[in-house]
Motif scaffolding. Structure first.
Motif, mmCIF file in Angstrom:
data_model
loop_
_atom_site.group_PDB
_atom_site.id
_atom_site.type_symbol
_atom_site.label_atom_id
_atom_site.label_comp_id
_atom_site.label_asym_id
_atom_site.label_seq_id
_atom_site.Cartn_x
_atom_site.Cartn_y
_atom_site.Cartn_z
ATOM 1 N N VAL A 93 0.825 -1.210 0.000
ATOM 2 C CA VAL A 93 0.000 0.000 0.000
ATOM 3 C C VAL A 93 0.854 1.253 0.000
ATOM 4 N N TYR B 140 -7.888 -0.102 1.146
ATOM 5 C CA TYR B 140 -7.139 -1.350 1.169
ATOM 6 C C TYR B 140 -8.053 -2.481 1.631
ATOM 7 N N ALA C 167 -1.917 -6.396 3.686
ATOM 8 C CA ALA C 167 -2.777 -5.347 3.150
ATOM 9 C C ALA C 167 -2.493 -5.145 1.667
ATOM 10 N N TYR C 168 -3.561 -5.058 0.875
ATOM 11 C CA TYR C 168 -3.441 -4.804 -0.562
ATOM 12 C C TYR C 168 -4.247 -3.564 -0.918
ATOM 13 N N LEU C 169 -3.690 -2.743 -1.799
ATOM 14 C CA LEU C 169 -4.352 -1.513 -2.216
ATOM 15 C C LEU C 169 -5.534 -1.843 -3.117
ATOM 16 N N THR C 170 -6.694 -1.272 -2.810
ATOM 17 C CA THR C 170 -7.896 -1.483 -3.616
ATOM 18 C C THR C 170 -8.468 -0.184 -4.173
#
Length: 433
Positions: A94, A160, A167-170
């Protein structure tokens, strides 16, 4: 001290010292750009020469601070992998992009533009040259924006989702418009301008109190610095208060500590929500830092407001105690800024990423002995750099414009003022800082 405490001490000390460089860089570069623009737009040769000397004098102090400060910025990057690998593992997907952009802007774009500006005196067309310093200012604040985006995610994670503990950026847009980052950036921008204005006004007042021969140069500098400090310090208080609703919504415990109300009840709720633990940040440090920042900010605002009126007929510099008071304010502007960072960073304890990752879980698996060594080395190096920086700045500030080496080069023919004495005193070989 435990391993966690040592890692926190190392990061707090190095970040705090690095911030002293950053706040002056952001605060001084717009003033230097404004001075250079005035010089370029001036038709009268004598006035233009005076304003160019003014630009070179303050520009040299800025370059010293930037050159030494960039070293502290490079060292800062190592700490994420050295002491806080858990943070990188959890949130690197992120805030890795904002940190990378900040690095590219600060260490490549900003440095390139600044280098061209430093060596462009007498070699570049006036319009191109002054554009370069504005690009330096723009990239400095762009760098600040990206670092605040990364920090804002740690304060208030948005945009995220967590998959398998990572954690992944959304939503990149949500990350870029994080209210925790934007309001803080506005506050920091005004704090930086206050610091830059106080430095320019304080150094100028000191030269007047010591009986300078450069009265016109320092009179113009004193007016600019005092006005900038007065306006910026007034609005920095207002924008600072604008952060209260954001903190209350995103970090209720920090807000409760600042208001000194409801701490025990929130502690009970957070234990129910996140499990056993102490969710109350260090109240003593937060209250002390907040009080110091508030008192210093209001004092600077009041003094500079009075100073603006005393600028008329040189009343400000005719009474030496007032001139020395302006000089004495310089370190307090930095102290107030550091106090703000202490409130922001310590107020989110025990979280590294608020509500998602605790400090102890972000710590790397390194031995206590290794942390003692790295803590000692890092702090020693940073203190040495800070002492070097302020020794150089003080030395060149005290010597005055006569000792300025920035831009001491043969000017272009089109920039030479008319008359037989054109360019006298400005034909030394170029000397890089």
């Amino acid at each position: 001290m435990s391993a966690t405490e040592l890692a926190r001490l190392q990061f707090a000390a190095t970040t705090g010292i690095h911030w002293l460089f950053v706040i002056l860089t952001m605060g001084l570069v717009p003033l230097v750009a404004f001075m250079h623009t005035r010089a370029v737009c001036t038709r009268d040769p004598a006035t233009r020469a005076l304003r160019e000397r003014m630009t070179r004098f303050w520009g040299q102090l800025y370059v010293i601070n930037y050159a030494v400060g960039i070293v502290t910025g490079l060292v800062m990057e190592f700490q994420f992998g050295l002491s806080w690998s858990g943070l990188s593992a959890f949130a690197g997907n992120v805030f890795g992009a904002p940190l990378a952009l900040e690095t590219l802007i600060a260490f490549f774009a900003e440095s390139t533009f600044l280098g061209m500006w430093i060596f462009g005196w007498g070699r570049l067309r006036k319009g191109v040259h002054v554009t370069l310093i504005w690009l330096v200012a723009l990239t400095a604040y762009a760098s600040g924006y990206w670092i605040m985006i990364a920090n804002g995610f740690m304060q208030h994670p948005v945009g995220y989702e967590v998959r398998d503990g990572v954690a992944y950026l959304t939503d990149f847009g949500a990350l870029l418009t994080n209210s925790s980052a934007l309001t803080a950036l506005g506050h920091i921008t005004l704090a930086a301008l206050t610091t830059g204005g106080v430095l320019v006004a304080g150094v100028s007042a000191w030269h007047f109190a010591r009986g300078t021969k450069e009265k016109e140069l320092f009179r113009s500098s004193l007016r600019l610095g005092t006005w900038v400090a007065m306006v910026a310090s007034f609005f920095v208080v207002i924008v600072g208060e604008m952060q209260r609703p954001v903190i209350e919504r995103t970090q209720p415990m920090k807000h409760a500590v600042l208001e000194d109300s409801g701490v025990a009840e929130l502690q009970r709720q957070l234990v129910e929500q996140y499990g056993p633990g102490d969710y109350v940040p260090p109240q003593g440090w937060i209250h002390l830092s907040m009080t110091s920042m508030t008192v210093i900010g209001n004092t600077i605002s009041s003094i500079t407001l009075v100073a603006v009126f005393l600028l008329l007929k040189d009343r400000l510099v005719r009474w030496r105690p007032l001139a020395y008071l302006m000089t004495a304010m310089i370190p307090f502007a930095f102290l107030a800024s550091v106090g703000g960072w202490v409130v922001r960073e310590m107020g989110r304890q025990p979280w590294m990423v608020y509500g998602q990752l605790k400090v102890e879980d972000a710590l790397s698996h390194v031995s206590r002995a290794s942390l003692i060594t790295s803590c000692t080395v890092f702090i020693t190096v940073f203190v040495a750099l800070a002492v070097t920086n302020w020794t150089l700045i003080t030395r060149f500030a005290v010597r005055g414009p006569a000792a300025t080496q920035l831009g001491a080069t043969e000017p272009l023919a089109e920039d030479l003022p008319e008359g037989p004495s054109a360019g006298a005193g400005d034909t030394q070989p170029a000397l890089a800082l």
